[in-house]
Design an enzyme around this catalytic site. Structure first.
Site, mmCIF file in Angstrom:
data_model
loop_
_atom_site.group_PDB
_atom_site.id
_atom_site.type_symbol
_atom_site.label_atom_id
_atom_site.label_comp_id
_atom_site.label_asym_id
_atom_site.label_seq_id
_atom_site.Cartn_x
_atom_site.Cartn_y
_atom_site.Cartn_z
ATOM 1 C CB CYS A 136 -18.338 53.743 -3.453
ATOM 2 S SG CYS A 136 -17.090 54.172 -2.224
ATOM 3 C CB CYS A 181 -15.193 51.734 0.891
ATOM 4 S SG CYS A 181 -15.921 53.355 1.101
ATOM 5 C CB SER A 182 -19.358 49.535 -0.316
ATOM 6 O OG SER A 182 -19.234 49.527 1.096
ATOM 7 C CB CYS A 183 -19.787 55.677 -0.283
ATOM 8 S SG CYS A 183 -18.387 55.898 0.830
#
Lengths: 218, 122
Positions: free
Chosen positions: A115, A118-120
């Site tokens: 991602c 962000c950090s999905c």
């Protein structure tokens, strides 16, 4: 024990820089105390969330899905055609895994999930993302030089194999279905699930018979 | 129309329900797709000061629509609490060399989820 304490003691080994970690921990502690004091956050709700990710949700859930796909070809077809519905059959849906896409690693295609924004990450299926998955280095390098990144994970992808990098930019979440290793023909679904690591389900590793089941490194 | 955000404190029960059931971002409506599977599209060159799910590295690049994932709320406007602006989300395949040039592997590709508003016809 309140959420306040959970946070204050959260995973000191997850950062190599203890000064930064303690700064963040202190800031979180201060903000959390304020939010609770002002009645904006209910500590019971925080405890519920933290307890879920500490004790219930984790890569073992994804491993069950992968092992089932390995032994049940009809389930595998449904999983690849509509990940959301197939995973719902097993009752394993949840927050941040509402819309699932499963991509299959084969001898011709290697999939890697990132991602960049962000950090999905599929929380209900794999738990919270590892620290490296959230790092700027991984998020930028996975798209521009995936083969170099994979090599650093110990995975050399032959030039004739296509590397597909999936950037989780929408509300869909991705799970890699790793290749079933050779020599596992006699194993049961439960035994197979123990071989499947978190990194293999992100695409940063292959599953092999020497895999340590309790992969805890961040 | 602006999206209202509740100021109510989340209870443990509400937290449990969200963890178990998730939050559905899909919208059941038959908004027509702007693009078809197999079509070549260009990611728009745009630099909004506000929130967007269109990564910089694909802006201006040409990709191929591989799959139409259906209709979802649009995070670019939801993030500003402006509107849900439901639209189609596609899996768009960009050749690694289209994005990064000849140094990238000729075999490799990036698959990015993009919304109707992020794309234009080639």
């Amino acid at each position: 024990m309140t959420a306040y304490h959970h946070h204050a003691g959260s995973d000191p080994k997850s950062s190599s820089d203890s000064n930064i970690a303690s700064d963040i921990a202190l800031r979180v502690k201060a903000i959390e105390a304020l939010l609770i004091e002002k009645g904006i956050v209910d500590p019971a709700a925080l405890d519920t969330i933290i307890e879920t990710y500490e004790t219930k949700v984790g890569p073992h859930i994804g491993a069950r899905i992968v092992a089932k796909a390995w032994v049940d070809s009809e389930f595998k077809q449904r999983l690849l055609a509509d990940g959301t519905s197939a995973i719902a059959e097993l009752g394993l849906t949840g927050f941040s895994s509402e819309h699932m896409i499963v991509v299959e690693n084969t001898s011709e295609i290697h999939n890697l999930i990132v991602c960049t924004l962000c950090s999905c990450y599929p929380w209900a299926i794999l738990g919270l993302p590892p620290t490296w998955y959230k790092s700027f280095a991984y998020r930028s390098r996975a798209v521009i030089e995936p083969r170099v990144v994979l090599k650093e994970f110990g995975l050399e992808i032959p030039e004739n194999v296509e590397v597909r990098v999936w950037d989780s930019t929408s509300d869909l979440r991705y799970l890699v279905l790793p290749e079933r290793p050779e020599g596992t023909e006699g194993l049961s679904e439960e035994e197979l699930a123990k071989l499947v690591t978190r990194n293999a389900m992100i695409g940063a590793a292959k599953v092999d018979l020497t895999t340590v089941p309790s992969e805890v490194s961040q | 129309m602006a999206i209202e955000t509740s100021n109510e404190c989340m209870s443990a029960e509400a937290a449990r329900a969200i963890l178990d059931n998730g939050l559905n971002c899909r919208v059941n409506c038959d908004i027509p797709p702007q693009f078809q599977v197999g079509e070549l599209v260009r990611a728009k060159v745009t630099h909004p000061k506000t929130y967007t799910r269109l990564p910089r590295y694909v802006r201006g690049k040409v990709g191929n629509i591989m799959k139409d994932y259906g209709v979802y709320v649009f995070p670019d406007t939801v993030g500003q609490r402006l509107s849900t602006k439901p639209q189609h989300v596609y899996s768009v395949r960009f050749a690694a060399q289209e994005v990064w040039g000849k140094e990238a592997s000729a075999n490799d590709a990036l698959y990015v989820d993009l919304f109707d508003d992020h794309l234009e016809k080639v």
